[in-house]
Design a protein around this motif. Sequence first.
Motif, short mmCIF file in Angstrom:
data_model
loop_
_atom_site.label_atom_id
_atom_site.label_comp_id
_atom_site.label_asym_id
_atom_site.label_seq_id
_atom_site.Cartn_x
_atom_site.Cartn_y
_atom_site.Cartn_z
N LEU A 1 -11.11 -5.33 4.69
CA LEU A 1 -10.89 -4.03 5.22
C LEU A 1 -9.90 -3.44 4.08
O LEU A 1 -9.06 -3.88 3.34
CB LEU A 1 -10.57 -3.95 6.47
CG LEU A 1 -11.26 -4.57 7.75
CD1 LEU A 1 -10.47 -4.47 8.92
CD2 LEU A 1 -12.53 -3.83 7.85
N LYS A 2 -9.78 -1.96 4.41
CA LYS A 2 -8.77 -1.45 3.40
C LYS A 2 -8.63 -0.19 4.29
O LYS A 2 -9.38 0.58 4.78
CB LYS A 2 -9.76 -0.79 1.92
CG LYS A 2 -9.07 0.19 1.47
CD LYS A 2 -10.09 0.51 0.19
CE LYS A 2 -9.34 1.81 -0.59
NZ LYS A 2 -10.35 2.28 -1.63
N GLN A 3 -7.26 0.25 4.08
CA GLN A 3 -6.90 1.37 4.77
C GLN A 3 -6.34 2.60 3.40
O GLN A 3 -5.59 1.78 2.71
CB GLN A 3 -5.79 1.31 5.79
CG GLN A 3 -6.22 0.69 7.00
CD GLN A 3 -5.53 0.38 7.85
OE1 GLN A 3 -4.17 0.79 7.85
NE2 GLN A 3 -5.86 -0.25 9.21
N ALA A 4 -6.39 3.78 3.72
CA ALA A 4 -5.89 4.58 2.66
C ALA A 4 -5.27 5.71 3.34
O ALA A 4 -5.87 6.23 4.16
CB ALA A 4 -6.90 5.06 1.56
N GLN A 5 -4.05 6.15 3.02
CA GLN A 5 -3.52 7.13 3.50
C GLN A 5 -2.54 7.98 2.59
O GLN A 5 -1.63 7.31 1.88
CB GLN A 5 -2.47 6.63 4.89
CG GLN A 5 -2.00 7.90 5.48
CD GLN A 5 -1.43 7.42 6.83
OE1 GLN A 5 -1.33 6.15 7.11
NE2 GLN A 5 -1.01 8.26 7.66
N LYS A 6 -2.42 9.27 2.59
CA LYS A 6 -1.85 9.96 1.67
C LYS A 6 -0.36 9.98 1.99
O LYS A 6 0.03 10.14 3.42
CB LYS A 6 -2.34 11.37 1.48
CG LYS A 6 -1.53 12.40 0.41
CD LYS A 6 -2.07 13.78 0.47
CE LYS A 6 -1.96 14.56 -0.80
NZ LYS A 6 -0.47 14.62 -1.23
N LEU A 7 0.75 9.63 1.19
CA LEU A 7 2.09 9.90 1.60
C LEU A 7 2.54 11.10 1.84
O LEU A 7 1.98 12.07 0.85
CB LEU A 7 2.92 8.83 0.49
CG LEU A 7 2.34 7.59 0.33
CD1 LEU A 7 3.33 6.84 -0.77
CD2 LEU A 7 2.68 6.88 1.60
N GLU A 8 3.80 11.19 2.52
CA GLU A 8 4.42 12.49 2.61
C GLU A 8 5.30 12.85 1.78
O GLU A 8 6.03 13.97 1.96
CB GLU A 8 4.67 12.84 4.10
CG GLU A 8 3.75 12.59 5.23
CD GLU A 8 4.13 13.07 6.52
OE1 GLU A 8 4.89 14.03 6.73
OE2 GLU A 8 3.87 12.01 7.38
N ASP A 9 5.59 12.06 0.88
CA ASP A 9 6.65 12.24 0.27
C ASP A 9 6.59 13.21 -1.11
O ASP A 9 7.47 13.17 -2.01
CB ASP A 9 7.15 10.93 -0.47
CG ASP A 9 6.31 10.08 -1.16
OD1 ASP A 9 5.28 10.81 -1.61
OD2 ASP A 9 6.71 9.02 -1.42
N GLY A 10 5.47 13.92 -1.16
CA GLY A 10 5.26 14.87 -2.13
C GLY A 10 4.85 14.19 -3.45
O GLY A 10 4.97 15.16 -4.45
N THR A 11 4.61 13.09 -3.63
CA THR A 11 4.46 12.31 -4.92
C THR A 11 2.97 12.32 -5.31
O THR A 11 2.54 11.78 -6.24
CB THR A 11 5.02 11.14 -4.99
OG1 THR A 11 4.37 10.38 -3.69
CG2 THR A 11 6.56 11.13 -5.04
#
Length: 114
Positions: free
Chosen positions: A53-63
């Motif tokens: 399985l794989k999960q992907a999530q954009k980070l909130e740190d603006g990078t």
Amino acid sequence: MNIDSTNRFTKMTKVLDDGYAWRKYGERNILSSKFPRCYFRCAYKHDQGCKALKQAQKLEDGTNMYRITYIGRHACLLPNTSHLGEELDQWDQELGPDSFLISFEKKIPGPDYS
DNA sequence: TTAATTTGACCGGG
DNA sequence: CCCGGTCAAATTAA
């Protein structure tokens, strides 16, 4: 260009591609993040046995980085052609013979809109 | 027309 | 009852 409006997250699989064939099976908003988390499973046709399985999530740190979490090992495909397999082997060596890694995270850059 | 994605439903654990 | 992981019907892409 805005990732949250016209484009769905998984339409950008080019920049997130890691050599495996993933099939998306869900997406959910996560309380602690303003970006959704996407759920993938191995798209291996003879879909029996491969539990990766794989999960992907954009980070909130603006990078403009994504947290990619790999869960489980691919029981499918020709293995050693993957850089991910090598990364797993590396981790396993550091963990010693009594345990083995079943998941790890890495951060990768998102699409470049320049 | 088949295959992959989208999205709300469903469900189980805490 | 809330939260997050998965299912599956509807929708869209190949």
